[in-house]
Scaffold this motif. Structure first.
Motif, mmCIF file in Angstrom:
data_model
loop_
_atom_site.group_PDB
_atom_site.id
_atom_site.type_symbol
_atom_site.label_atom_id
_atom_site.label_comp_id
_atom_site.label_asym_id
_atom_site.label_seq_id
_atom_site.Cartn_x
_atom_site.Cartn_y
_atom_site.Cartn_z
ATOM 1 N N HIS A 114 0.818 -1.220 0.000
ATOM 2 C CA HIS A 114 0.000 0.000 0.000
ATOM 3 C C HIS A 114 0.859 1.281 0.000
ATOM 4 C CE1 HIS A 114 -3.653 2.289 1.269
ATOM 5 N NE2 HIS A 114 -2.784 3.018 1.947
ATOM 6 N N HIS A 118 1.024 4.379 -2.858
ATOM 7 C CA HIS A 118 0.753 5.818 -2.692
ATOM 8 C C HIS A 118 1.741 6.646 -3.523
ATOM 9 C CE1 HIS A 118 -2.562 6.602 -0.047
ATOM 10 N NE2 HIS A 118 -2.132 5.812 0.915
ATOM 11 N N SER A 141 -0.089 10.092 5.582
ATOM 12 C CA SER A 141 -1.462 9.580 5.613
ATOM 13 C C SER A 141 -1.947 9.468 7.045
ATOM 14 C CB SER A 141 -1.508 8.224 4.915
ATOM 15 O OG SER A 141 -0.907 7.233 5.728
ATOM 16 N N ASP A 308 -6.967 6.943 0.106
ATOM 17 C CA ASP A 308 -6.908 5.546 -0.337
ATOM 18 C C ASP A 308 -7.814 5.281 -1.545
ATOM 19 O OD1 ASP A 308 -5.067 5.108 1.573
ATOM 20 O OD2 ASP A 308 -6.417 4.103 2.972
HETATM 21 ZN ZN ZN Z 1 -3.182 5.052 2.540
#
Ligand code: ZN
Ligand code: KG4
Length: 339
Positions: A114, A118, A141, A308
């Motif tokens: 993840h 980003h 984040s 997200d």
């Molecule tokens: Zn994230």
């Protein structure tokens, strides 16, 4: 011979957004996000409720992504999914779904980190410029605050990180004490626009090297508000915009000082921003101004790819598909997945 297009179905379920996207090569055909409103009343993500909501949302979200893209299941080349990091119960939903679908359709499965996604979101083909390597990646984040030296698509070196809270978490917790909704980051951003960032001053913590800390700052803000509310119950209402502007100013200053230090230390002039807080207008304009002053090249993600989303998982899926770097059905979701 003309190469067949590669169609990727991407699934993201690491926190409280259930998302699916379809990519044709590096182009996004659909990007669907179901945001879970259930957490608003608790002022933060409740992991158990997040997993349940993912279970409910995942099939309609994938269905809509396919329909909007005009792509059928039989045309898919591979399934990409977020393996971690994130909330384990949330990750398990996307992971199990992706594995089942890859097995059912007999197509490759691609596991995606993840945090890499980003930053690699900047390689999605659209009108935005694409960075070249090496660059300084800054991921800001709700769960992470990282400085990363990115030498190639999959060569990530973590050079700095928060020692406690993430920047988005600090935005949200400061917002909570001000009585703002969840997530408070975007609300603080909006209110700060008409506030004075010098009205209240909060110290920037001194942390050695490229690591940083947000929890001391958050405690300072909470104590400051409590003290002033005891003296005057109308303190927040009377100063809301100035409080937001001053809090946002310091939150940005904490990360910004480390960005400047990392640029000097690693002699990189390209700064690439990713993560939910990269939507923040104060952080974006501070980086843009500095880029002009110091000759940096700053890459800000399009708003659709800040918080997200599955499009960012899809681009990593495509890049890995090109290298035939496929995952296995045996791979487990990992809450603390490293680069
Ligand atoms: Zn994230
Ligand atoms: O990347 P993300 O969607 O989820 C995580 O992986 O954590 O980031 C969510 C975070 C939340 O803390 C939210 O308050 C923050 O991003 N955020 C913002 C803004 N938009 C989202 N923070 C400050 N200003 C914004 N405009």
């Amino acid at each position: 011979m003309k190469q067949q297009p590669c169609y990727i179905l991407a699934i993201e379920s690491s926190c409280d957004d259930t998302a699916a996207a379809i990519l044709r090569n590096d182009e996004v055909l659909s990007n669907i996000i179901a945001t879970q409103d259930v957490h608003k009343q608790y002022g933060g993500v409740v992991p158990e409720l997040a997993s349940r909501a993912h279970q409910q949302n995942i099939i309609p979200v994938v269905d809509q992504a396919l329909k909007e893209a005009g792509v059928s299941k039989s045309e898919l080349s591979a399934i990409a999914y977020t393996r971690g990091p994130g909330l384990l119960g949330s990750l398990l939903v996307g992971t199990s779904f992706a594995k089942s679908m890859s097995m059912g359709l007999d197509i490759p499965l691609i596991d995606v980190n993840h945090m890499q996604a980003h930053l690699l979101a900047h390689f999605i083909k659209d009108e935005h410029p694409t960075p070249t390597f090496p660059f300084l990646g800054v991921t800001v984040s709700g769960g992470h605050t990282q400085l990363v030296l990115v030498k190639d698509y999959f060569e990530f070196e973590l050079i700095g990180t928060t020692l406690d809270d993430a920047i988005g978490e600090a935005f949200d917790k400061c917002g909570k004490i001000l009585g703002l909704g969840y997530p408070a980051g975007p609300i603080i951003d909006k209110l700060a626009k008409t506030g004075n960032s010098k009205a209240f001053s909060f110290p920037v913590p001194k942390v050695p090297g490229l690591n940083l800390s947000y929890s001391g700052f958050k405690t300072n803000v909470i104590n400051f508000i409590h003290k002033n509310m005891q003296k005057d119950a109308g303190f927040i209402d009377a100063n809301l915009n100035d409080l937001c502007a001053s809090i946002q100013y310091t939150l940005i200053e904490i990360i910004f000082q480390k960005i400047e230090k990392a640029v000097d230390q690693y002699q990189v002039s390209k700064v690439v921003l990713g993560g939910g807080v990269s939507a923040n207008s104060g952080l974006r304009s501070k980086l843009e101004t500095t880029a002009v002053q110091k000759g940096w090249n700053v890459y800000l993600p399009p708003f659709a790819y800040t918080t997200d989303n599955a499009a960012m998982i899809g681009i990593v899926g495509y890049l890995k598909h090109q290298k035939e770097d496929f995952g296995s059905l045996k791979e487990a979701a990992s809450a603390r997945l490293k680069f």
